[in-house]
Design a protein around this motif. Structure first.
Motif, PDB file in Angstrom:
ATOM      1  N   THR A 109     -13.137   6.973  -6.636  1.00 33.02           N
ATOM      2  CA  THR A 109     -13.395   8.390  -6.427  1.00 33.02           C
ATOM      3  C   THR A 109     -12.611   8.899  -5.229  1.00 33.02           C
ATOM      4  O   THR A 109     -12.318   8.144  -4.301  1.00 33.02           O
ATOM      5  N   THR A 110     -12.248  10.167  -5.285  1.00 34.32           N
ATOM      6  CA  THR A 110     -11.487  10.756  -4.188  1.00 34.32           C
ATOM      7  C   THR A 110     -12.413  11.435  -3.195  1.00 34.32           C
ATOM      8  O   THR A 110     -13.438  12.016  -3.556  1.00 34.32           O
ATOM      9  N   VAL A 111     -12.029  11.346  -1.931  1.00 35.20           N
ATOM     10  CA  VAL A 111     -12.673  12.091  -0.857  1.00 35.20           C
ATOM     11  C   VAL A 111     -11.561  12.791  -0.087  1.00 35.20           C
ATOM     12  O   VAL A 111     -10.413  12.347  -0.089  1.00 35.20           O
ATOM     13  N   ARG A 112     -11.898  13.904   0.569  1.00 33.42           N
ATOM     14  CA  ARG A 112     -10.863  14.684   1.249  1.00 33.42           C
ATOM     15  C   ARG A 112     -10.385  14.039   2.540  1.00 33.42           C
ATOM     16  O   ARG A 112      -9.313  14.361   3.029  1.00 33.42           O
ATOM     17  N   GLY A 113     -11.180  13.144   3.089  1.00 32.05           N
ATOM     18  CA  GLY A 113     -10.786  12.460   4.311  1.00 32.05           C
ATOM     19  C   GLY A 113     -11.630  11.216   4.492  1.00 32.05           C
ATOM     20  O   GLY A 113     -12.698  11.075   3.888  1.00 32.05           O
ATOM     21  N   LEU A 154     -17.117   0.232  -6.898  1.00 28.92           N
ATOM     22  CA  LEU A 154     -16.833   1.597  -6.452  1.00 28.92           C
ATOM     23  C   LEU A 154     -15.833   1.542  -5.308  1.00 28.92           C
ATOM     24  O   LEU A 154     -16.103   0.937  -4.266  1.00 28.92           O
ATOM     25  N   THR A 155     -14.681   2.169  -5.522  1.00 30.87           N
ATOM     26  CA  THR A 155     -13.646   2.217  -4.497  1.00 30.87           C
ATOM     27  C   THR A 155     -13.272   3.669  -4.222  1.00 30.87           C
ATOM     28  O   THR A 155     -13.663   4.577  -4.966  1.00 30.87           O
ATOM     29  N   PHE A 156     -12.471   3.871  -3.166  1.00 28.99           N
ATOM     30  CA  PHE A 156     -12.183   5.230  -2.702  1.00 28.99           C
ATOM     31  C   PHE A 156     -10.691   5.460  -2.509  1.00 28.99           C
ATOM     32  O   PHE A 156      -9.937   4.533  -2.217  1.00 28.99           O
ATOM     33  N   ALA A 157     -10.298   6.715  -2.692  1.00 30.79           N
ATOM     34  CA  ALA A 157      -8.936   7.145  -2.404  1.00 30.79           C
ATOM     35  C   ALA A 157      -9.009   8.481  -1.691  1.00 30.79           C
ATOM     36  O   ALA A 157      -9.867   9.316  -2.001  1.00 30.79           O
ATOM     37  N   VAL A 158      -8.139   8.694  -0.724  1.00 30.25           N
ATOM     38  CA  VAL A 158      -8.113   9.959   0.008  1.00 30.25           C
ATOM     39  C   VAL A 158      -7.110  10.892  -0.657  1.00 30.25           C
ATOM     40  O   VAL A 158      -5.922  10.581  -0.766  1.00 30.25           O
ATOM     41  N   ALA A 159      -7.602  12.025  -1.144  1.00 31.35           N
ATOM     42  CA  ALA A 159      -6.748  13.026  -1.785  1.00 31.35           C
ATOM     43  C   ALA A 159      -7.454  14.371  -1.711  1.00 31.35           C
ATOM     44  O   ALA A 159      -8.673  14.450  -1.871  1.00 31.35           O
ATOM     45  N   ASP A 160      -6.675  15.410  -1.481  1.00 33.21           N
ATOM     46  CA  ASP A 160      -7.204  16.761  -1.292  1.00 33.21           C
ATOM     47  C   ASP A 160      -6.576  17.685  -2.336  1.00 33.21           C
ATOM     48  O   ASP A 160      -5.366  17.617  -2.580  1.00 33.21           O
ATOM     49  N   LEU A 161      -7.381  18.544  -2.936  1.00 29.45           N
ATOM     50  CA  LEU A 161      -6.861  19.492  -3.915  1.00 29.45           C
ATOM     51  C   LEU A 161      -5.778  20.390  -3.337  1.00 29.45           C
ATOM     52  O   LEU A 161      -4.944  20.923  -4.078  1.00 29.45           O
ATOM     53  N   ASP A 219      -0.917  10.348  -6.534  1.00 29.44           N
ATOM     54  CA  ASP A 219      -0.280   9.265  -7.296  1.00 29.44           C
ATOM     55  C   ASP A 219      -0.992   7.938  -7.036  1.00 29.44           C
ATOM     56  O   ASP A 219      -1.219   7.151  -7.969  1.00 29.44           O
ATOM     57  N   ALA A 220      -1.363   7.697  -5.793  1.00 26.76           N
ATOM     58  CA  ALA A 220      -2.086   6.472  -5.466  1.00 26.76           C
ATOM     59  C   ALA A 220      -3.487   6.487  -6.077  1.00 26.76           C
ATOM     60  O   ALA A 220      -3.997   5.445  -6.519  1.00 26.76           O
ATOM     61  N   ALA A 221      -4.093   7.660  -6.117  1.00 24.44           N
ATOM     62  CA  ALA A 221      -5.455   7.770  -6.645  1.00 24.44           C
ATOM     63  C   ALA A 221      -5.529   7.398  -8.123  1.00 24.44           C
ATOM     64  O   ALA A 221      -6.510   6.799  -8.578  1.00 24.44           O
ATOM     65  N   VAL A 222      -4.503   7.754  -8.905  1.00 25.65           N
ATOM     66  CA  VAL A 222      -4.545   7.506 -10.350  1.00 25.65           C
ATOM     67  C   VAL A 222      -3.894   6.182 -10.749  1.00 25.65           C
ATOM     68  O   VAL A 222      -3.931   5.812 -11.919  1.00 25.65           O
ATOM     69  N   LYS A 223      -3.322   5.460  -9.799  1.00 26.01           N
ATOM     70  CA  LYS A 223      -2.638   4.208 -10.130  1.00 26.01           C
ATOM     71  C   LYS A 223      -3.608   3.208 -10.755  1.00 26.01           C
ATOM     72  O   LYS A 223      -4.652   2.884 -10.194  1.00 26.01           O
ATOM     73  N   GLY A 224      -3.279   2.728 -11.958  1.00 27.55           N
ATOM     74  CA  GLY A 224      -4.110   1.755 -12.645  1.00 27.55           C
ATOM     75  C   GLY A 224      -5.345   2.322 -13.305  1.00 27.55           C
ATOM     76  O   GLY A 224      -6.170   1.575 -13.847  1.00 27.55           O
ATOM     77  N   VAL A 225      -5.490   3.648 -13.293  1.00 22.52           N
ATOM     78  CA  VAL A 225      -6.685   4.303 -13.848  1.00 22.52           C
ATOM     79  C   VAL A 225      -6.541   4.496 -15.355  1.00 22.52           C
ATOM     80  O   VAL A 225      -5.472   4.832 -15.853  1.00 22.52           O
TER      81      VAL A 225
END
Length: 339
Positions: A31-35, A56-63, A70-76
């Motif tokens: 899941t993405t979080v803004r920071g 459950l893992t995390f990626a930092v990404a902001d709309l 790109d890192a957030a969707v890698k392997g998804v």
């Protein structure tokens, strides 16, 4: 191996329940979080109804920015794009619209480049509503709200333009990625933590007695758990590709909600006011005392409803009764000490 699903905006109310439902059904979730810094609180919230250990893992990404997607969707394998700019751009209509539209396009560009199987986007039922607030009757997914209608509130315009942008983008995409959109009504139900209250704060205000009365507004109440369920159904059903699905519940006047709470909460409901505030009083207050009420005045007395026949027929989805959702929401707020 379990499929990996990305849920955008994990700290949000609907997203939290989507994460929990995915975990309960055996998926791995990112899941993405803004920071950074929200991982622990979100994990604790989700763990009240699901086991996130090791899944459950995390990626930092902001709309609002390209970095991180790109890192957030890698392997998804699949994406639930639930993130909303409502809290990011409060008070700035133009920024809200840009964030909703451009943020959606950032997610879709990254997802299609990564070859994700399907993206399920959370839109809103008010993107499939008549432009005229005076209209009564029942509408379905074939109707699109007119984004150029000058009476639209910024949130409704932003959701409409964002979903339009998503479909326009996908119409020019020739890869394997599919798009499905879910259009919820007024989302209530239990909370996972006091940090993810979302739209249910209104029920908290009713319980606390800080609302001296209720306006003549009707809501198509749908449970957050049922919204999580329809997202997962839309994510996996082969026939759902390329489709919009309304996900609304029973049409309920706010005065009915007040009676549910007053009669169903025992001692906790004694402060709930069931007094109906006249329309003219709401309009006068909005004009001279509380400008924030201006966004609700067009909805006074409005009875337009949305059909969920398509979701029922194609996905086998059926929402629970509004009374159950309202009471479960209130009980959860009380249990968490939010009122």
């Amino acid at each position: 191996m379990a499929e990996l699903v990305l849920v955008t905006g994990g700290s949000g109310y609907v997203a939290g329940w989507c994460i929990a439902e995915l975990l309960n059904r055996g998926y791995d979730v990112r899941t993405t979080v803004r920071g950074p810094g929200k991982e622990e609180s979100l994990t604790q919230a989700v763990s009240t109804v699901a086991d996130p250990a090791g899944r459950l893992t995390f990626a930092v990404a902001d709309l609002l920015a390209d970095d991180g997607w790109d890192a957030a969707v890698k392997g998804v394998d699949r994406v639930l794009h639930v993130a909303s700019p409502l809290g990011i751009t409060a008070g700035d209509p133009a920024a809200m619209i840009a964030a909703a539209r451009d943020g959606t396009l950032r997610v879709l560009r990254a997802a299609t480049a990564a070859g994700v199987k399907r993206v399920v986007m959370t839109s809103a039922a008010n993107t499939a509503s008549p432009s005229s607030y005076a209209t009564e009757g029942t509408t379905d997914e074939t109707l699109w709200t007119d984004p150029d209608d000058p009476t639209l509130i910024p949130y409704r315009r932003s959701k409409t333009l964002a979903e339009r942008a998503a479909w326009d983008f996908m119409s020019g995409h020739e890869g394997p990625t599919e798009l499905t959109t879910v259009l919820p009504g007024a989302v209530f139900g239990p909370i996972l933590s006091t940090g993810t209250i979302g739209s249910v704060g209104i029920i908290g205000r009713m319980i606390s007695g800080s609302m001296p009365g209720v306006p003549r507004i009707g809501l198509e109440i749908v449970d957050v758990r049922d919204i999580a369920d329809i997202h997962l159904r839309a994510m996996t059903a082969p026939a759902a590709a390329g489709e919009r699905f309304l996900a609304t519940g029973e049409f309920t006047w706010m005065r009915e909600m007040a009676h549910f709470l007053r009669d169903g909460l025992g001692p906790h409901g004694h402060k709930v006011s069931t007094r109906q505030i006249p329309d003219f009083a709401v309009r006068l207050t909005a004009r001279f005392r509380d400008p924030s009420l201006r966004e609700i005045t067009p909805s006074l007395g409005r009875r337009n409803r949305h059909s969920t026949d398509k979701a029922s027929r194609m996905l086998g989805w059926h929402p629970r009764p509004a009374k159950q959702t309202v009471l479960n929401c209130a009980q959860s707020l009380i249990a968490h000490g939010a009122v």
